[in-house]
Structure formats: structure tokens, C-alpha cells
Design an enzyme around this catalytic site. Structure first.
Site, short mmCIF file in Angstrom:
data_model
loop_
_atom_site.label_atom_id
_atom_site.label_comp_id
_atom_site.label_asym_id
_atom_site.label_seq_id
_atom_site.Cartn_x
_atom_site.Cartn_y
_atom_site.Cartn_z
N GLY A 125 0.82 -1.60 0.03
CA GLY A 125 -0.25 -0.25 -0.03
C GLY A 125 0.83 0.83 -0.09
O GLY A 125 0.40 2.50 -0.91
N ASP A 126 1.92 1.63 0.43
CA ASP A 126 3.69 2.18 0.27
C ASP A 126 4.10 2.25 -0.27
O ASP A 126 5.42 2.06 0.58
CB ASP A 126 2.84 3.22 2.01
CG ASP A 126 3.81 4.42 1.35
OD1 ASP A 126 3.73 4.47 0.53
OD2 ASP A 126 4.11 5.08 3.20
N LEU A 127 4.17 1.32 -1.19
CA LEU A 127 5.78 0.38 -1.64
C LEU A 127 6.79 1.54 -2.29
O LEU A 127 6.64 1.19 -3.56
CB LEU A 127 5.17 -1.13 -2.55
CG LEU A 127 6.27 -1.70 -2.88
CD1 LEU A 127 6.82 -1.97 -1.43
CD2 LEU A 127 5.70 -3.53 -3.22
N ASN A 129 10.85 2.36 1.48
CA ASN A 129 10.22 1.32 2.45
C ASN A 129 10.54 -0.55 2.01
O ASN A 129 10.43 -1.08 2.33
CB ASN A 129 8.90 1.42 2.11
CG ASN A 129 7.91 2.10 3.01
OD1 ASN A 129 8.76 3.18 3.89
ND2 ASN A 129 7.08 2.72 2.62
#
Length: 216
Positions: A121-123, A127
């Protein structure tokens, strides 16, 4: 299940404790492995889009209200429309109208239906920690989403060995035709968030993504 996430050693409402990960830097081998393991992760479906908990992206609320789908409407209602009012100051009326066109046409722009996938979801590349053996993912915004979103975010700020990651992913879990043209659509949510958080420096990139999404 692929071992993409480090073990959680402890957690409470304010803190999460993870083991120390030595960052060895990316390699072609770990990139190939990451592509395969990410594809395997995405085959695990939570059964619906969203999540049973409220989310945050930076200090902005993230509406995870679950939905059986389709993804296109969930994305428009939960990831695009809520951020237009706060982005309006920097995008201007013409920019907001452009985003509204994307929302109005979301059903045709989103491509063929996909079942909910368990996504990071926030790749973005920051991260990912590249250990000697594999890529490890941190700081997830986990929810049931569209698997193309994770891949689009890898491209947003330039993940290393991206072509190898994509190739290994596609060999394991092929993407639907036209996925490249949908990359800007999947990036729009994060670009809107950047406009709100960091101001007009992200305006041109956001509007370019909206135009590309509409052209796709």
C-alpha cells in the site's frame, strides 16, 4: 507465504519494534527474488478491498472502509475524492477538474476487474530494505487493494532493478494487458497526498499523471 516482512518483536498503540536489518544494497538476484515473492504475496486475498481498521498516510487520515468492490469505485471514493478539497489550493480549478474527469471515468480507466490483493500500500523504494538474502518491506499501509498499485508505487520514485522486479513478478503472476498505461492512475493517490503535504512542487507531476491516466 513469502518472508517479505520482518518479525514484529513488540507493538503497542504508539510503537512497533522490529529486528535490526542490515541493508546490503540491492542486487539482481535479490531483485528477481523480490519480484517473485511480491507476486506470491498478492495471490493472498483478504476477500474485500480496504481494511477493518482506520488508516493514516503521514498525518492524513486514510479511509479503509471495506468494500466487496469493484476496485475502481473504492479507489475513487476512498483514495482520490477525499483529497481533492485539500489539494485544490495548489492544483487550481483546472487541475481539480482534471482529477474529477479521472474519477468520472474511473470504471473504464481501471482496466479489467481484479480480486482484492493483500498489498503493501505504500511501496516506494524507501520502504524496502535490501538484506543480503532478500528484500524486506517496512512501514506498510496494508489493505486489500489492486496489485498494480504496489508495482506503480515502485516506479513512482524509482526502485532499483525495477525491470528485473517486474519481469520476475510477471513470470510468477502475469499482469492484465494494458498495465503499463494504468501506472499513472495508480500513482495519483500518492501524488495528491504529496501535493497536500509538500505543496505546489508536486502539481505538475500530479496533473501529468492525471492526463496520462485519461489518455490510457
Amino acid at each position: 507465504m513469502p518472508k517479505l516482512l520482518p518479525e514484529v518483536l513488540a507493538a503497542d498503540d504508539r510503537m512497533i519494534v522490529l529486528p535490526w536489518l542490515d541493508d546490503s544494497g540491492p542486487s539482481a538476484t535479490t531483485a528477481d527474488k523480490f519480484g517473485r515473492e511480491l507476486a506470491a504475496l498478492h495471490t493472498n486475498s483478504p476477500g474485500e478491498f480496504g481494511a477493518p481498521w482506520p488508516g493514516w498516510i503521514a498525518d492524513l487520515p486514510l479511509d479503509n472502509t471495506p468494500s466487496p468492490g469493484p476496485w475502481a469505485q473504492w479507489y475513487a471514493e476512498r483514495r482520490l475524492a477525499p483529497y481533492l478539497p485539500d489539494a485544490a489550493t495548489h492544483l487550481g480549478q483546472d487541475g481539480i477538474r482534471l482529477l474529477e474527469q479521472v474519477i468520472d471515468r474511473i470504471d473504464t480507466l481501471a482496466g479489467p476487474p481484479e480480486p482484492p490483493a493483500r498489498i503493501h500500500g505504500d511501496l516506494w523504494s524507501g520502504n524496502i530494505v535490501w538484506t543480503a538474502d532478500r528484500a524486506m518491506l517496512i512501514d506498510p499501509s496494508a489493505h486489500g487493494g489492486h496489485r498494480e498499485t504496489d508495482l506503480a508505487l515502485l516506479a513512482l520514485f524509482g526502485a532499483p532493478h525495477l525491470d528485473r522486479i517486474r519481469a520476475a513478478y510477471h513470470e510468477t503472476h502475469p499482469l492484465a494487458d494494458g498495465w503499463r498505461t494504468r501506472i499513472p492512475l495508480h500513482q495519483l493517490h500518492h501524488l495528491l497526498v504529496h501535493v497536500i503535504l509538500f505543496g505546489p512542487s508536486y502539481r505538475s507531476q500530479t496533473l501529468a499523471a492525471a492526463k496520462a491516466a485519461l489518455a490510457g
